[in-house]
Scaffold this active site. Structure first.
Site, short mmCIF file in Angstrom:
data_model
loop_
_atom_site.label_atom_id
_atom_site.label_comp_id
_atom_site.label_asym_id
_atom_site.label_seq_id
_atom_site.Cartn_x
_atom_site.Cartn_y
_atom_site.Cartn_z
N ARG A 35 0.22 -1.32 0.08
CA ARG A 35 -0.06 -0.12 -0.16
C ARG A 35 0.94 1.57 -0.11
NH1 ARG A 35 -4.52 -2.55 3.68
NH2 ARG A 35 -5.71 -3.09 2.93
N LYS A 200 -18.30 -17.36 1.80
CA LYS A 200 -19.87 -17.16 1.35
C LYS A 200 -20.76 -16.55 -0.02
CE LYS A 200 -19.88 -16.24 6.47
NZ LYS A 200 -20.11 -15.48 7.40
N GLY A 356 -11.92 -9.27 -2.68
CA GLY A 356 -12.23 -11.16 -1.56
C GLY A 356 -10.69 -10.84 -1.66
N GLY A 379 -12.77 -4.52 -0.58
CA GLY A 379 -14.06 -4.10 -0.11
C GLY A 379 -14.64 -2.91 -1.00
P1 AMP Z 1 -13.21 -13.87 0.08
O1 AMP Z 1 -12.80 -12.94 1.08
O2 AMP Z 1 -15.00 -14.00 -0.15
O3 AMP Z 1 -13.04 -13.72 -1.20
O4 AMP Z 1 -13.19 -15.49 0.73
C1 AMP Z 1 -11.90 -16.31 1.30
C2 AMP Z 1 -11.82 -17.43 2.06
O5 AMP Z 1 -12.52 -17.88 1.31
C3 AMP Z 1 -10.67 -17.74 1.46
O6 AMP Z 1 -10.32 -17.21 3.10
C4 AMP Z 1 -10.87 -19.13 1.52
O7 AMP Z 1 -10.13 -20.26 2.39
C5 AMP Z 1 -12.03 -19.30 1.90
N1 AMP Z 1 -12.86 -20.50 0.87
C6 AMP Z 1 -12.61 -21.15 -0.33
N2 AMP Z 1 -13.07 -21.96 -1.17
C7 AMP Z 1 -13.16 -22.40 -0.12
C8 AMP Z 1 -14.37 -23.79 0.30
N3 AMP Z 1 -14.29 -24.38 -0.78
N4 AMP Z 1 -14.84 -23.86 2.63
C9 AMP Z 1 -14.63 -23.33 2.34
N5 AMP Z 1 -13.79 -22.03 2.44
C10 AMP Z 1 -13.30 -21.63 0.99
#
Ligand code: AMP
Length: 398
Positions: A35, A200, A356, A379
């Site tokens: 950053r 999620k 993400g 975000g």
């Molecule tokens: P995000 O911040 O929404 O991009 O989510 C990222 C997180 O999703 C990471 O820490 C991953 O470990 C988790 N993740 C991805 N695939 C899976 C899965 N199949 N089961 C559980 N966690 C997951």
């Protein structure tokens, strides 16, 4: 709004919002200075033209008052490495008499770093008096903190009121973020593909709904895929599942169909017998995950399919990993997608990594220089792509 690139900053004193919310180790050393590097070009342009810069940022989540561990003075040694030969002052309170004395005395070519803005609760409340005080540090306001552009805080939004149109604008980083995301949404060469993953569905519903309007293909992986698979009648074992989102998942699939957007779900997965780096693993059919097993990555057939769609695309957005890439054993899907993105970009596609955990995934894969743009604002980028108006942008563009 002033056009940063075309403005000469000679003798101007710029109050600049940067995102220096960097990770520190137990000895308060900066462990990732991405950053700081991101703001370098903007700061250097002003200093090189004979202007001076007052930098303001937040660091961590102090509980409404000063806390030594969140002091921005910890970043001074790292900041100094980016500006060799430049005098850098520090004010241990962002609106004290001492801070104003220091900003008034600042000479051309010098930098002043203010202490953590969030030592004042007024910052996050967007308090006008606090914002007005901050505005007194400079004659021009530049916002280069895209990572906080979705927050309506004193230093990211309210402060802009105290500058007229010709004395406020975006720095290079912020301008590049806005330009790249706008290109992806409004000026994309087809076929356009979005890869959406992460934990999620609930975090990505609005993104998916919006993307259906713009994308030809949406590849869904990560934990969120299992709610879709279950909604379609699949057996998903103990994989991540959000029962409250089953109906919405079906609605999204329907909406995609009527919009001519093709949604691809994984056809195979790597399943684990527990959520651990050393779990037993096996390749399973996505619609038939055995009881007691959880999908932690996409499987080889899916990797092949996703990679070929990515490589046939001219514009690609990636938001969210394909699996639990923090565990080496379940990182193959995520890194394969990263590789396909790099190859597509080499062949002339425009690729944007935004929102993400995909920015850290692309960095971990070492392919960050082979994609078109890696967003610094998780975000903020997500909200921008969802079609929301970001307060930090609106405050400047009006
Ligand atoms: P995000 O911040 O929404 O991009 O989510 C990222 C997180 O999703 C990471 O820490 C991953 O470990 C988790 N993740 C991805 N695939 C899976 C899965 N199949 N089961 C559980 N966690 C997951």
């Amino acid at each position: 709004m002033l056009q940063f690139q075309n403005t000469n900053f000679k003798d101007k004193k710029v109050i600049m919002r940067v995102d220096f919310n960097v990770p520190l180790d137990a000895e308060f050393k900066v462990t990732d200075d991405t950053r700081i590097a991101g703001a370098e070009a903007t700061i250097k342009k002003i200093l090189n033209e004979g202007g001076s810069v007052v930098l303001m940022s937040h660091l961590g989540r102090p509980k409404g008052g000063p806390e030594a561990k969140f002091s921005l003075k910890h970043i001074l040694p790292t900041l100094a490495t980016y500006f060799p030969g430049v005098t850098i002052h520090f004010a241990d309170d962002c609106i004290s008499d001492d801070a104003f004395a220091k900003s008034s005395a600042l000479k051309s070519g010098e930098l002043l770093l203010l202490e953590n803005l969030r030592f004042y609760p007024e910052e996050e409340k967007g308090n006008p008096e606090f914002a007005q005080k901050l505005s007194r540090h400079g004659d021009t306001y530049i916002n280069d903190a895209f990572g906080t552009a979705h927050r309506e805080h004193a230093s990211t939004a309210t402060i802009a009121k105290y500058f007229d149109t010709d004395h406020k604008g975006f720095g290079y980083l912020m301008a590049a973020e806005v330009e790249n995301a706008t290109k992806l949404l409004h000026d994309a060469e087809k076929p356009v593909t979005a890869i959406v993953g992460g934990a999620k569905v609930s975090d990505k519903i609005q993104l998916l709904e919006r993307l259906i309007d713009n994308m030809d293909n949406i590849l869904i992986g990560g934990g969120m895929a299992y709610t879709f698979l279950s909604a379609l009648g699949g057996k998903i074992g103990t994989s991540l599942f959000e029962p409250d989102y089953v109906d919405l998942a079906l609605k999204i699939l329907d909406k995609a169909k009527s919009n001519n957007t093709t949604i691809y779900l994984p056809s195979d997965n790597i399943a684990a017998d527990k959520f651990a780096p050393d779990a037993e693993s096996r390749i399973v059919d996505s619609y038939n995950i055995p009881d007691g097993w959880m999908g932690l990555d996409i499987g080889p057939k899916t990797i092949e399919q996703f990679s070929s769609i990515i490589k046939a695309s001219k514009t690609i957005l990636w938001n969210g990993p394909m699996g639990v890439f923090e565990f080496e054993k379940f990182a193959t899907g995520t890194f394969s997608v990263a590789k396909a993105l790099a190859e597509a970009t080499d062949a002339g596609a425009f690729s944007l990594i935004g929102g993400g955990d995909s920015a850290s995934a692309i960095n971990k894969s070492g392919l960050e220089d082979r994609v078109s743009f890696v967003s610094t604002g998780g975000g903020a980028m997500l909200e921008f792509l969802e079609g929301k108006e970001l307060p930090g942008i609106k405050a400047i563009t009006g």
